[in-house]
Design a protein around this motif. Sequence first.
Motif, PDB file in Angstrom:
ATOM      1  N   MET A   1       0.882  -1.164   0.087  1.00  0.00           N
ATOM      2  CA  MET A   1      -0.074   0.015   0.190  1.00  0.00           C
ATOM      3  C   MET A   1       0.677   1.227   0.048  1.00  0.00           C
ATOM      4  SD  MET A   1      -2.920  -1.502   2.629  1.00  0.00           S
ATOM      5  CE  MET A   1      -4.144  -0.422   2.431  1.00  0.00           C
ATOM      6  N   GLY A   2       1.817   1.272   0.590  1.00  0.00           N
ATOM      7  CA  GLY A   2       2.981   2.465   0.728  1.00  0.00           C
ATOM      8  C   GLY A   2       3.655   2.573  -0.850  1.00  0.00           C
ATOM      9  N   GLY A   3       3.710   1.304  -1.449  1.00  0.00           N
ATOM     10  CA  GLY A   3       4.302   1.602  -2.873  1.00  0.00           C
ATOM     11  C   GLY A   3       3.288   2.181  -3.726  1.00  0.00           C
ATOM     12  N   VAL A   4       2.153   2.298  -3.385  1.00  0.00           N
ATOM     13  CA  VAL A   4       1.212   3.295  -4.181  1.00  0.00           C
ATOM     14  C   VAL A   4       1.719   4.855  -4.244  1.00  0.00           C
ATOM     15  CG1 VAL A   4      -1.147   4.228  -4.505  1.00  0.00           C
ATOM     16  CG2 VAL A   4      -0.824   1.875  -3.954  1.00  0.00           C
ATOM     17  N   VAL A   5       2.097   5.356  -2.830  1.00  0.00           N
ATOM     18  CA  VAL A   5       2.648   6.591  -2.665  1.00  0.00           C
ATOM     19  C   VAL A   5       4.001   6.802  -3.336  1.00  0.00           C
ATOM     20  CG1 VAL A   5       3.624   8.090  -0.940  1.00  0.00           C
ATOM     21  CG2 VAL A   5       1.631   6.822  -0.503  1.00  0.00           C
ATOM     22  N   ILE A   6       4.880   5.625  -3.473  1.00  0.00           N
ATOM     23  CA  ILE A   6       6.067   5.665  -4.125  1.00  0.00           C
ATOM     24  C   ILE A   6       5.971   5.951  -5.670  1.00  0.00           C
ATOM     25  CG2 ILE A   6       8.219   4.547  -4.672  1.00  0.00           C
ATOM     26  CD1 ILE A   6       8.205   3.481  -1.914  1.00  0.00           C
ATOM     27  N   ILE A   7       4.969   4.947  -6.307  1.00  0.00           N
ATOM     28  CA  ILE A   7       4.660   5.085  -7.791  1.00  0.00           C
ATOM     29  C   ILE A   7       4.040   6.436  -8.074  1.00  0.00           C
ATOM     30  CG2 ILE A   7       3.382   4.087  -9.590  1.00  0.00           C
ATOM     31  CD1 ILE A   7       3.636   1.363  -7.783  1.00  0.00           C
ATOM     32  N   ALA A   8       3.003   6.784  -7.384  1.00  0.00           N
ATOM     33  CA  ALA A   8       2.280   7.933  -7.598  1.00  0.00           C
ATOM     34  C   ALA A   8       3.306   9.142  -7.546  1.00  0.00           C
ATOM     35  CB  ALA A   8       1.148   8.215  -6.534  1.00  0.00           C
TER      36      ALA A   8
END
Length: 492
Positions: free
Chosen positions: A174-181
Amino acid sequence: MSNSSLSRQLGLMGLIATGVCSMLGASINVVPFMIQRHVPGIGPYVLPAFVFAAIPAILAALAYSMLATAMPRAGGSYIYASRGLNPYLGFVASFSQWFGLSIVIGVVAYVTIPFLRDIALALQWEELALAMNTGWIRVILALILVWVFVWVNIKGAKSYEKTVIPLMILMFLMGGVVIIAGFNFTPIDFAQSVFEKTGQEIIPFETQTFNLATFLSAGALLFASFIGFDSIAQAGGEAKEPTKKLPLAIGLTILVVGGYYMLFTAAVYHTVPWSFVAEEAMKGDITAPGLLAYLLPSWLTVVIVGGAAIALINDLPAMLLSVSRLMFAWAEDGIFPSRITKIHPKFQTPYLAIILSGFMASVGILGSHFAGNFFLGIDIMVTSMMVNFLLMCLTLLTVEKVNPLLANEINIFKSRIIRRLIGYSGTLVLLFFLLIHTFKDLQSETDAWYFHSTPIWLIVMALASLLFYSKFRAMKKNGVDTDKLFQQLPSE
């Protein structure tokens, strides 16, 4: 002496999850952005300050790793310092650590509820969100969170691993969404989105002069983000193949968490101009999900807020394990009542120590609710952990003289020159960070003296000193050979 033995059931993934879950919490979603308020002028230099803050953490991690190979027992940091440095220093420092962490467990549970409320709001569950905003409901939900994880800890290593490992994986996804975005959008995209939604104009690119004093202050504050890997050492009595897996878990945790911090922070600042972050931080509390919400659809906002909530919840089982094993180790040495060493006949866990830790965390929840100031507990924890890390580096320098038999058991970095280099470097760097942190605390403006963490920490240390010396004298009167006791490891 314990009534039974702890069971060595924690594998490498369980140990890594313990360290990761203890380190990644509010820090990742809040601290890299609210630092613009707490250290005005840091501007675009947050990421370099993060790298700088990692230096003392890496040195302390190396010290922990070496000492763990020689003394793989429950209550790691207490055992290391009491056997390799001085029994008194080992106890009082670990007592302040226990006090700070126990209160912070309650703080984390209490501040998690607003994140759950925000998820309910994003899903348009207004009645549920309104209920979560009610004081007594917030307290009850926080207490439920703590005691659920008390039960998870009591049920043993298998139950614990089945909880923390999936939570850790989910948090990263779910934190990966922050990184990708964050890396997918640009400051121009962000400025346009904010203008469309609020009418506010943003200048995406601004310059800020580098200031060394500001940079050092930021580094000292961001050091708090690396606190938590020591919880792996506290679980030394339950780790499989501890002399191999404890140092490996500590090293991997620092690498994984450090890399994740850098990626996450860099991603947000890649899209959100630091000038906007600084301006919003001065107005109120901000988080990574709140900043990226300007760009993302509502369902993705729910995902990243959920990731932030899981990052906070992750702290609870790992920190409960850490503080309960400290109590267990004190009781084994006779400093706390021996009944705290009781092991659950089915689950092979120190259930009384875990339950008492749950009660202390509950006090933290009630204190956060009634006092309205939960940052004090966090500051006390930071001071305590800096002192603990400092003592670990000092122990690395003294263990050969104080306890040569145990020193000979260290099986990584066997060169005395390398050990001394790490020990001296860690001691000097951590002392420097501690002085910066203490100076900043004493210089800060508060409503009363007891809102400064330094005097409260000193009071806790004084109480610990009284407790230690009263128990130490009682042990001597009862014929306990204290010199022999603190030369040997507790039996398994």
